[in-house]
Write a protein that holds these residues in place. Structure first.
Motif, PDB file in Angstrom:
ATOM      1  N   GLY A  60       0.842  -1.484   0.283  1.00 19.31           N
ATOM      2  CA  GLY A  60      -0.181  -0.316  -0.026  1.00 19.31           C
ATOM      3  C   GLY A  60       0.936   1.318   0.016  1.00 19.31           C
ATOM      4  N   THR A  61       2.002   1.791   0.755  1.00 18.56           N
ATOM      5  CA  THR A  61       2.580   2.084   0.609  1.00 18.56           C
ATOM      6  C   THR A  61       3.393   3.179  -0.385  1.00 18.56           C
ATOM      7  N   LYS A  62       3.432   1.644  -1.010  1.00 20.38           N
ATOM      8  CA  LYS A  62       4.487   2.394  -2.975  1.00 20.38           C
ATOM      9  C   LYS A  62       3.679   2.173  -3.161  1.00 20.38           C
ATOM     10  N   GLY A  63       2.508   1.834  -3.519  1.00 22.41           N
ATOM     11  CA  GLY A  63       0.633   2.717  -4.651  1.00 22.41           C
ATOM     12  C   GLY A  63       1.077   3.578  -3.993  1.00 22.41           C
ATOM     13  N   ILE A  64       0.925   4.369  -3.823  1.00 24.59           N
ATOM     14  CA  ILE A  64       0.631   5.457  -3.173  1.00 24.59           C
ATOM     15  C   ILE A  64       1.635   6.507  -3.044  1.00 24.59           C
ATOM     16  N   THR A  65       3.085   6.616  -3.410  1.00 26.89           N
ATOM     17  CA  THR A  65       4.051   7.265  -3.186  1.00 26.89           C
ATOM     18  C   THR A  65       4.207   7.296  -4.885  1.00 26.89           C
ATOM     19  N   PRO A  66       3.969   8.724  -4.371  1.00 28.96           N
ATOM     20  CA  PRO A  66       4.226   9.384  -6.269  1.00 28.96           C
ATOM     21  C   PRO A  66       5.538   9.082  -7.270  1.00 28.96           C
ATOM     22  N   GLY A  67       6.416   9.444  -6.576  1.00 31.16           N
ATOM     23  CA  GLY A  67       7.730   9.010  -6.696  1.00 31.16           C
ATOM     24  C   GLY A  67       7.829   8.023  -7.211  1.00 31.16           C
ATOM     25  N   TYR A  95       5.486   7.573  -9.468  1.00 29.23           N
ATOM     26  CA  TYR A  95       4.832   7.431 -10.761  1.00 29.23           C
ATOM     27  C   TYR A  95       5.624   8.051 -11.964  1.00 29.23           C
ATOM     28  N   TRP A  96       5.584   7.799 -13.222  1.00 26.64           N
ATOM     29  CA  TRP A  96       6.032   9.414 -14.200  1.00 26.64           C
ATOM     30  C   TRP A  96       5.021   9.291 -15.237  1.00 26.64           C
ATOM     31  N   ILE A  97       5.327  10.529 -15.995  1.00 31.72           N
ATOM     32  CA  ILE A  97       4.005  10.286 -17.054  1.00 31.72           C
ATOM     33  C   ILE A  97       4.704  11.485 -17.567  1.00 31.72           C
ATOM     34  N   GLN A  98       4.831  10.903 -19.613  1.00 27.30           N
ATOM     35  CA  GLN A  98       5.377  11.005 -20.477  1.00 27.30           C
ATOM     36  C   GLN A  98       4.778  11.554 -21.667  1.00 27.30           C
ATOM     37  N   SER A  99       5.470  12.504 -21.701  1.00 27.40           N
ATOM     38  CA  SER A  99       4.354  12.877 -22.784  1.00 27.40           C
ATOM     39  C   SER A  99       5.234  12.480 -24.382  1.00 27.40           C
ATOM     40  N   THR A 100       4.150  11.920 -25.287  1.00 25.52           N
ATOM     41  CA  THR A 100       4.516  11.430 -26.535  1.00 25.52           C
ATOM     42  C   THR A 100       4.626  12.185 -27.279  1.00 25.52           C
ATOM     43  N   THR A 101       3.908  13.792 -26.966  1.00 26.50           N
ATOM     44  CA  THR A 101       4.297  14.529 -28.392  1.00 26.50           C
ATOM     45  C   THR A 101       4.860  15.469 -28.155  1.00 26.50           C
ATOM     46  N   ALA A 144       9.810  12.410 -11.294  1.00 25.91           N
ATOM     47  CA  ALA A 144       9.146  11.874 -11.007  1.00 25.91           C
ATOM     48  C   ALA A 144       7.934  12.802 -10.051  1.00 25.91           C
ATOM     49  N   LEU A 145       6.443  12.299 -10.009  1.00 25.79           N
ATOM     50  CA  LEU A 145       5.132  12.403  -9.732  1.00 25.79           C
ATOM     51  C   LEU A 145       5.984  13.116  -8.636  1.00 25.79           C
ATOM     52  N   THR A 146       5.230  14.387  -7.909  1.00 29.55           N
ATOM     53  CA  THR A 146       5.191  14.722  -6.665  1.00 29.55           C
ATOM     54  C   THR A 146       3.640  14.855  -6.093  1.00 29.55           C
ATOM     55  N   ALA A 147       4.044  14.716  -4.603  1.00 34.93           N
ATOM     56  CA  ALA A 147       2.681  15.197  -3.992  1.00 34.93           C
ATOM     57  C   ALA A 147       1.612  16.854  -4.488  1.00 34.93           C
ATOM     58  N   ASP A 148       3.220  17.558  -5.064  1.00 29.06           N
ATOM     59  CA  ASP A 148       2.069  19.134  -5.581  1.00 29.06           C
ATOM     60  C   ASP A 148       2.257  18.548  -6.430  1.00 29.06           C
TER      61      ASP A 148
END
Length: 153
Positions: free
Chosen positions: A58-65, A67-73, A94-98
């Motif tokens: 659960g802790t790893k699943g909710i950690t923003p760090g 996950y990444w969102i990459q633009s494909t364009t 990586a994604l962050t809490a902000d």
């Protein structure tokens, strides 16, 4: 004779695969302890639902760090993206809490909701990348958990 050779080939392939996994996975980890991305859905203008193929710590699943969102364009990340189309994943992008809040979507820790602080731009193409997520009580994992492209709705 043909069955004998066929059996030997199957055994050799199985052994080679086992060796490959032994060297590719960190000590103590195995394919069963590594949750993989099973499904990705945009469920609201600013939300993605991520589903894994098994239970997740659960802790790893909710950690923003993780996950990444990459633009494909775009070469420079805009909107919800943390990576441009040619960028590589690193802890610093990586994604962050902000940018996002991540919550569990079920009691089994197989699905999580990523709620972005801004809407996901409609018509823009992205790739969600997940790394470092393990099953409950599994050893640390330094690889990826899968990725999936999506277009904002």
């Amino acid at each position: 004779m043909h069955k004998y050779i066929s059996g030997k080939i199957k055994a050799a392939v199985g052994f080679a695969l086992a060796l490959l996994l032994a060297f590719a996975l960190p000590h103590g980890a195995n394919a069963e302890t590594i949750p993989m991305l099973k499904d990705l859905q945009q469920i609201a203008p600013n939300q993605l639902k991520v589903t894994y193929d098994q239970r997740v710590d659960g802790t790893k699943g909710i950690t923003p760090g993780n996950y990444w969102i990459q633009s494909t364009t775009e070469t420079m990340p805009t909107g919800i993206a943390t990576l441009g189309m040619n960028d590589r994943v690193s802890p610093g992008n990586a994604l962050t809490a902000d940018k996002v809040t991540i919550t569990t979507a079920d009691t089994t820790n197989t699905s999580f909701i990523l709620t972005f602080k801004q809407p996901i731009p409609a018509g823009k193409s992205y790739k969600l990348i997940i790394c470092y997520v393990t099953a409950p009580n599994a050893p640390p994992y330094s690889g990826d958990n899968g990725s999936r492209e999506f277009t904002g709705k």
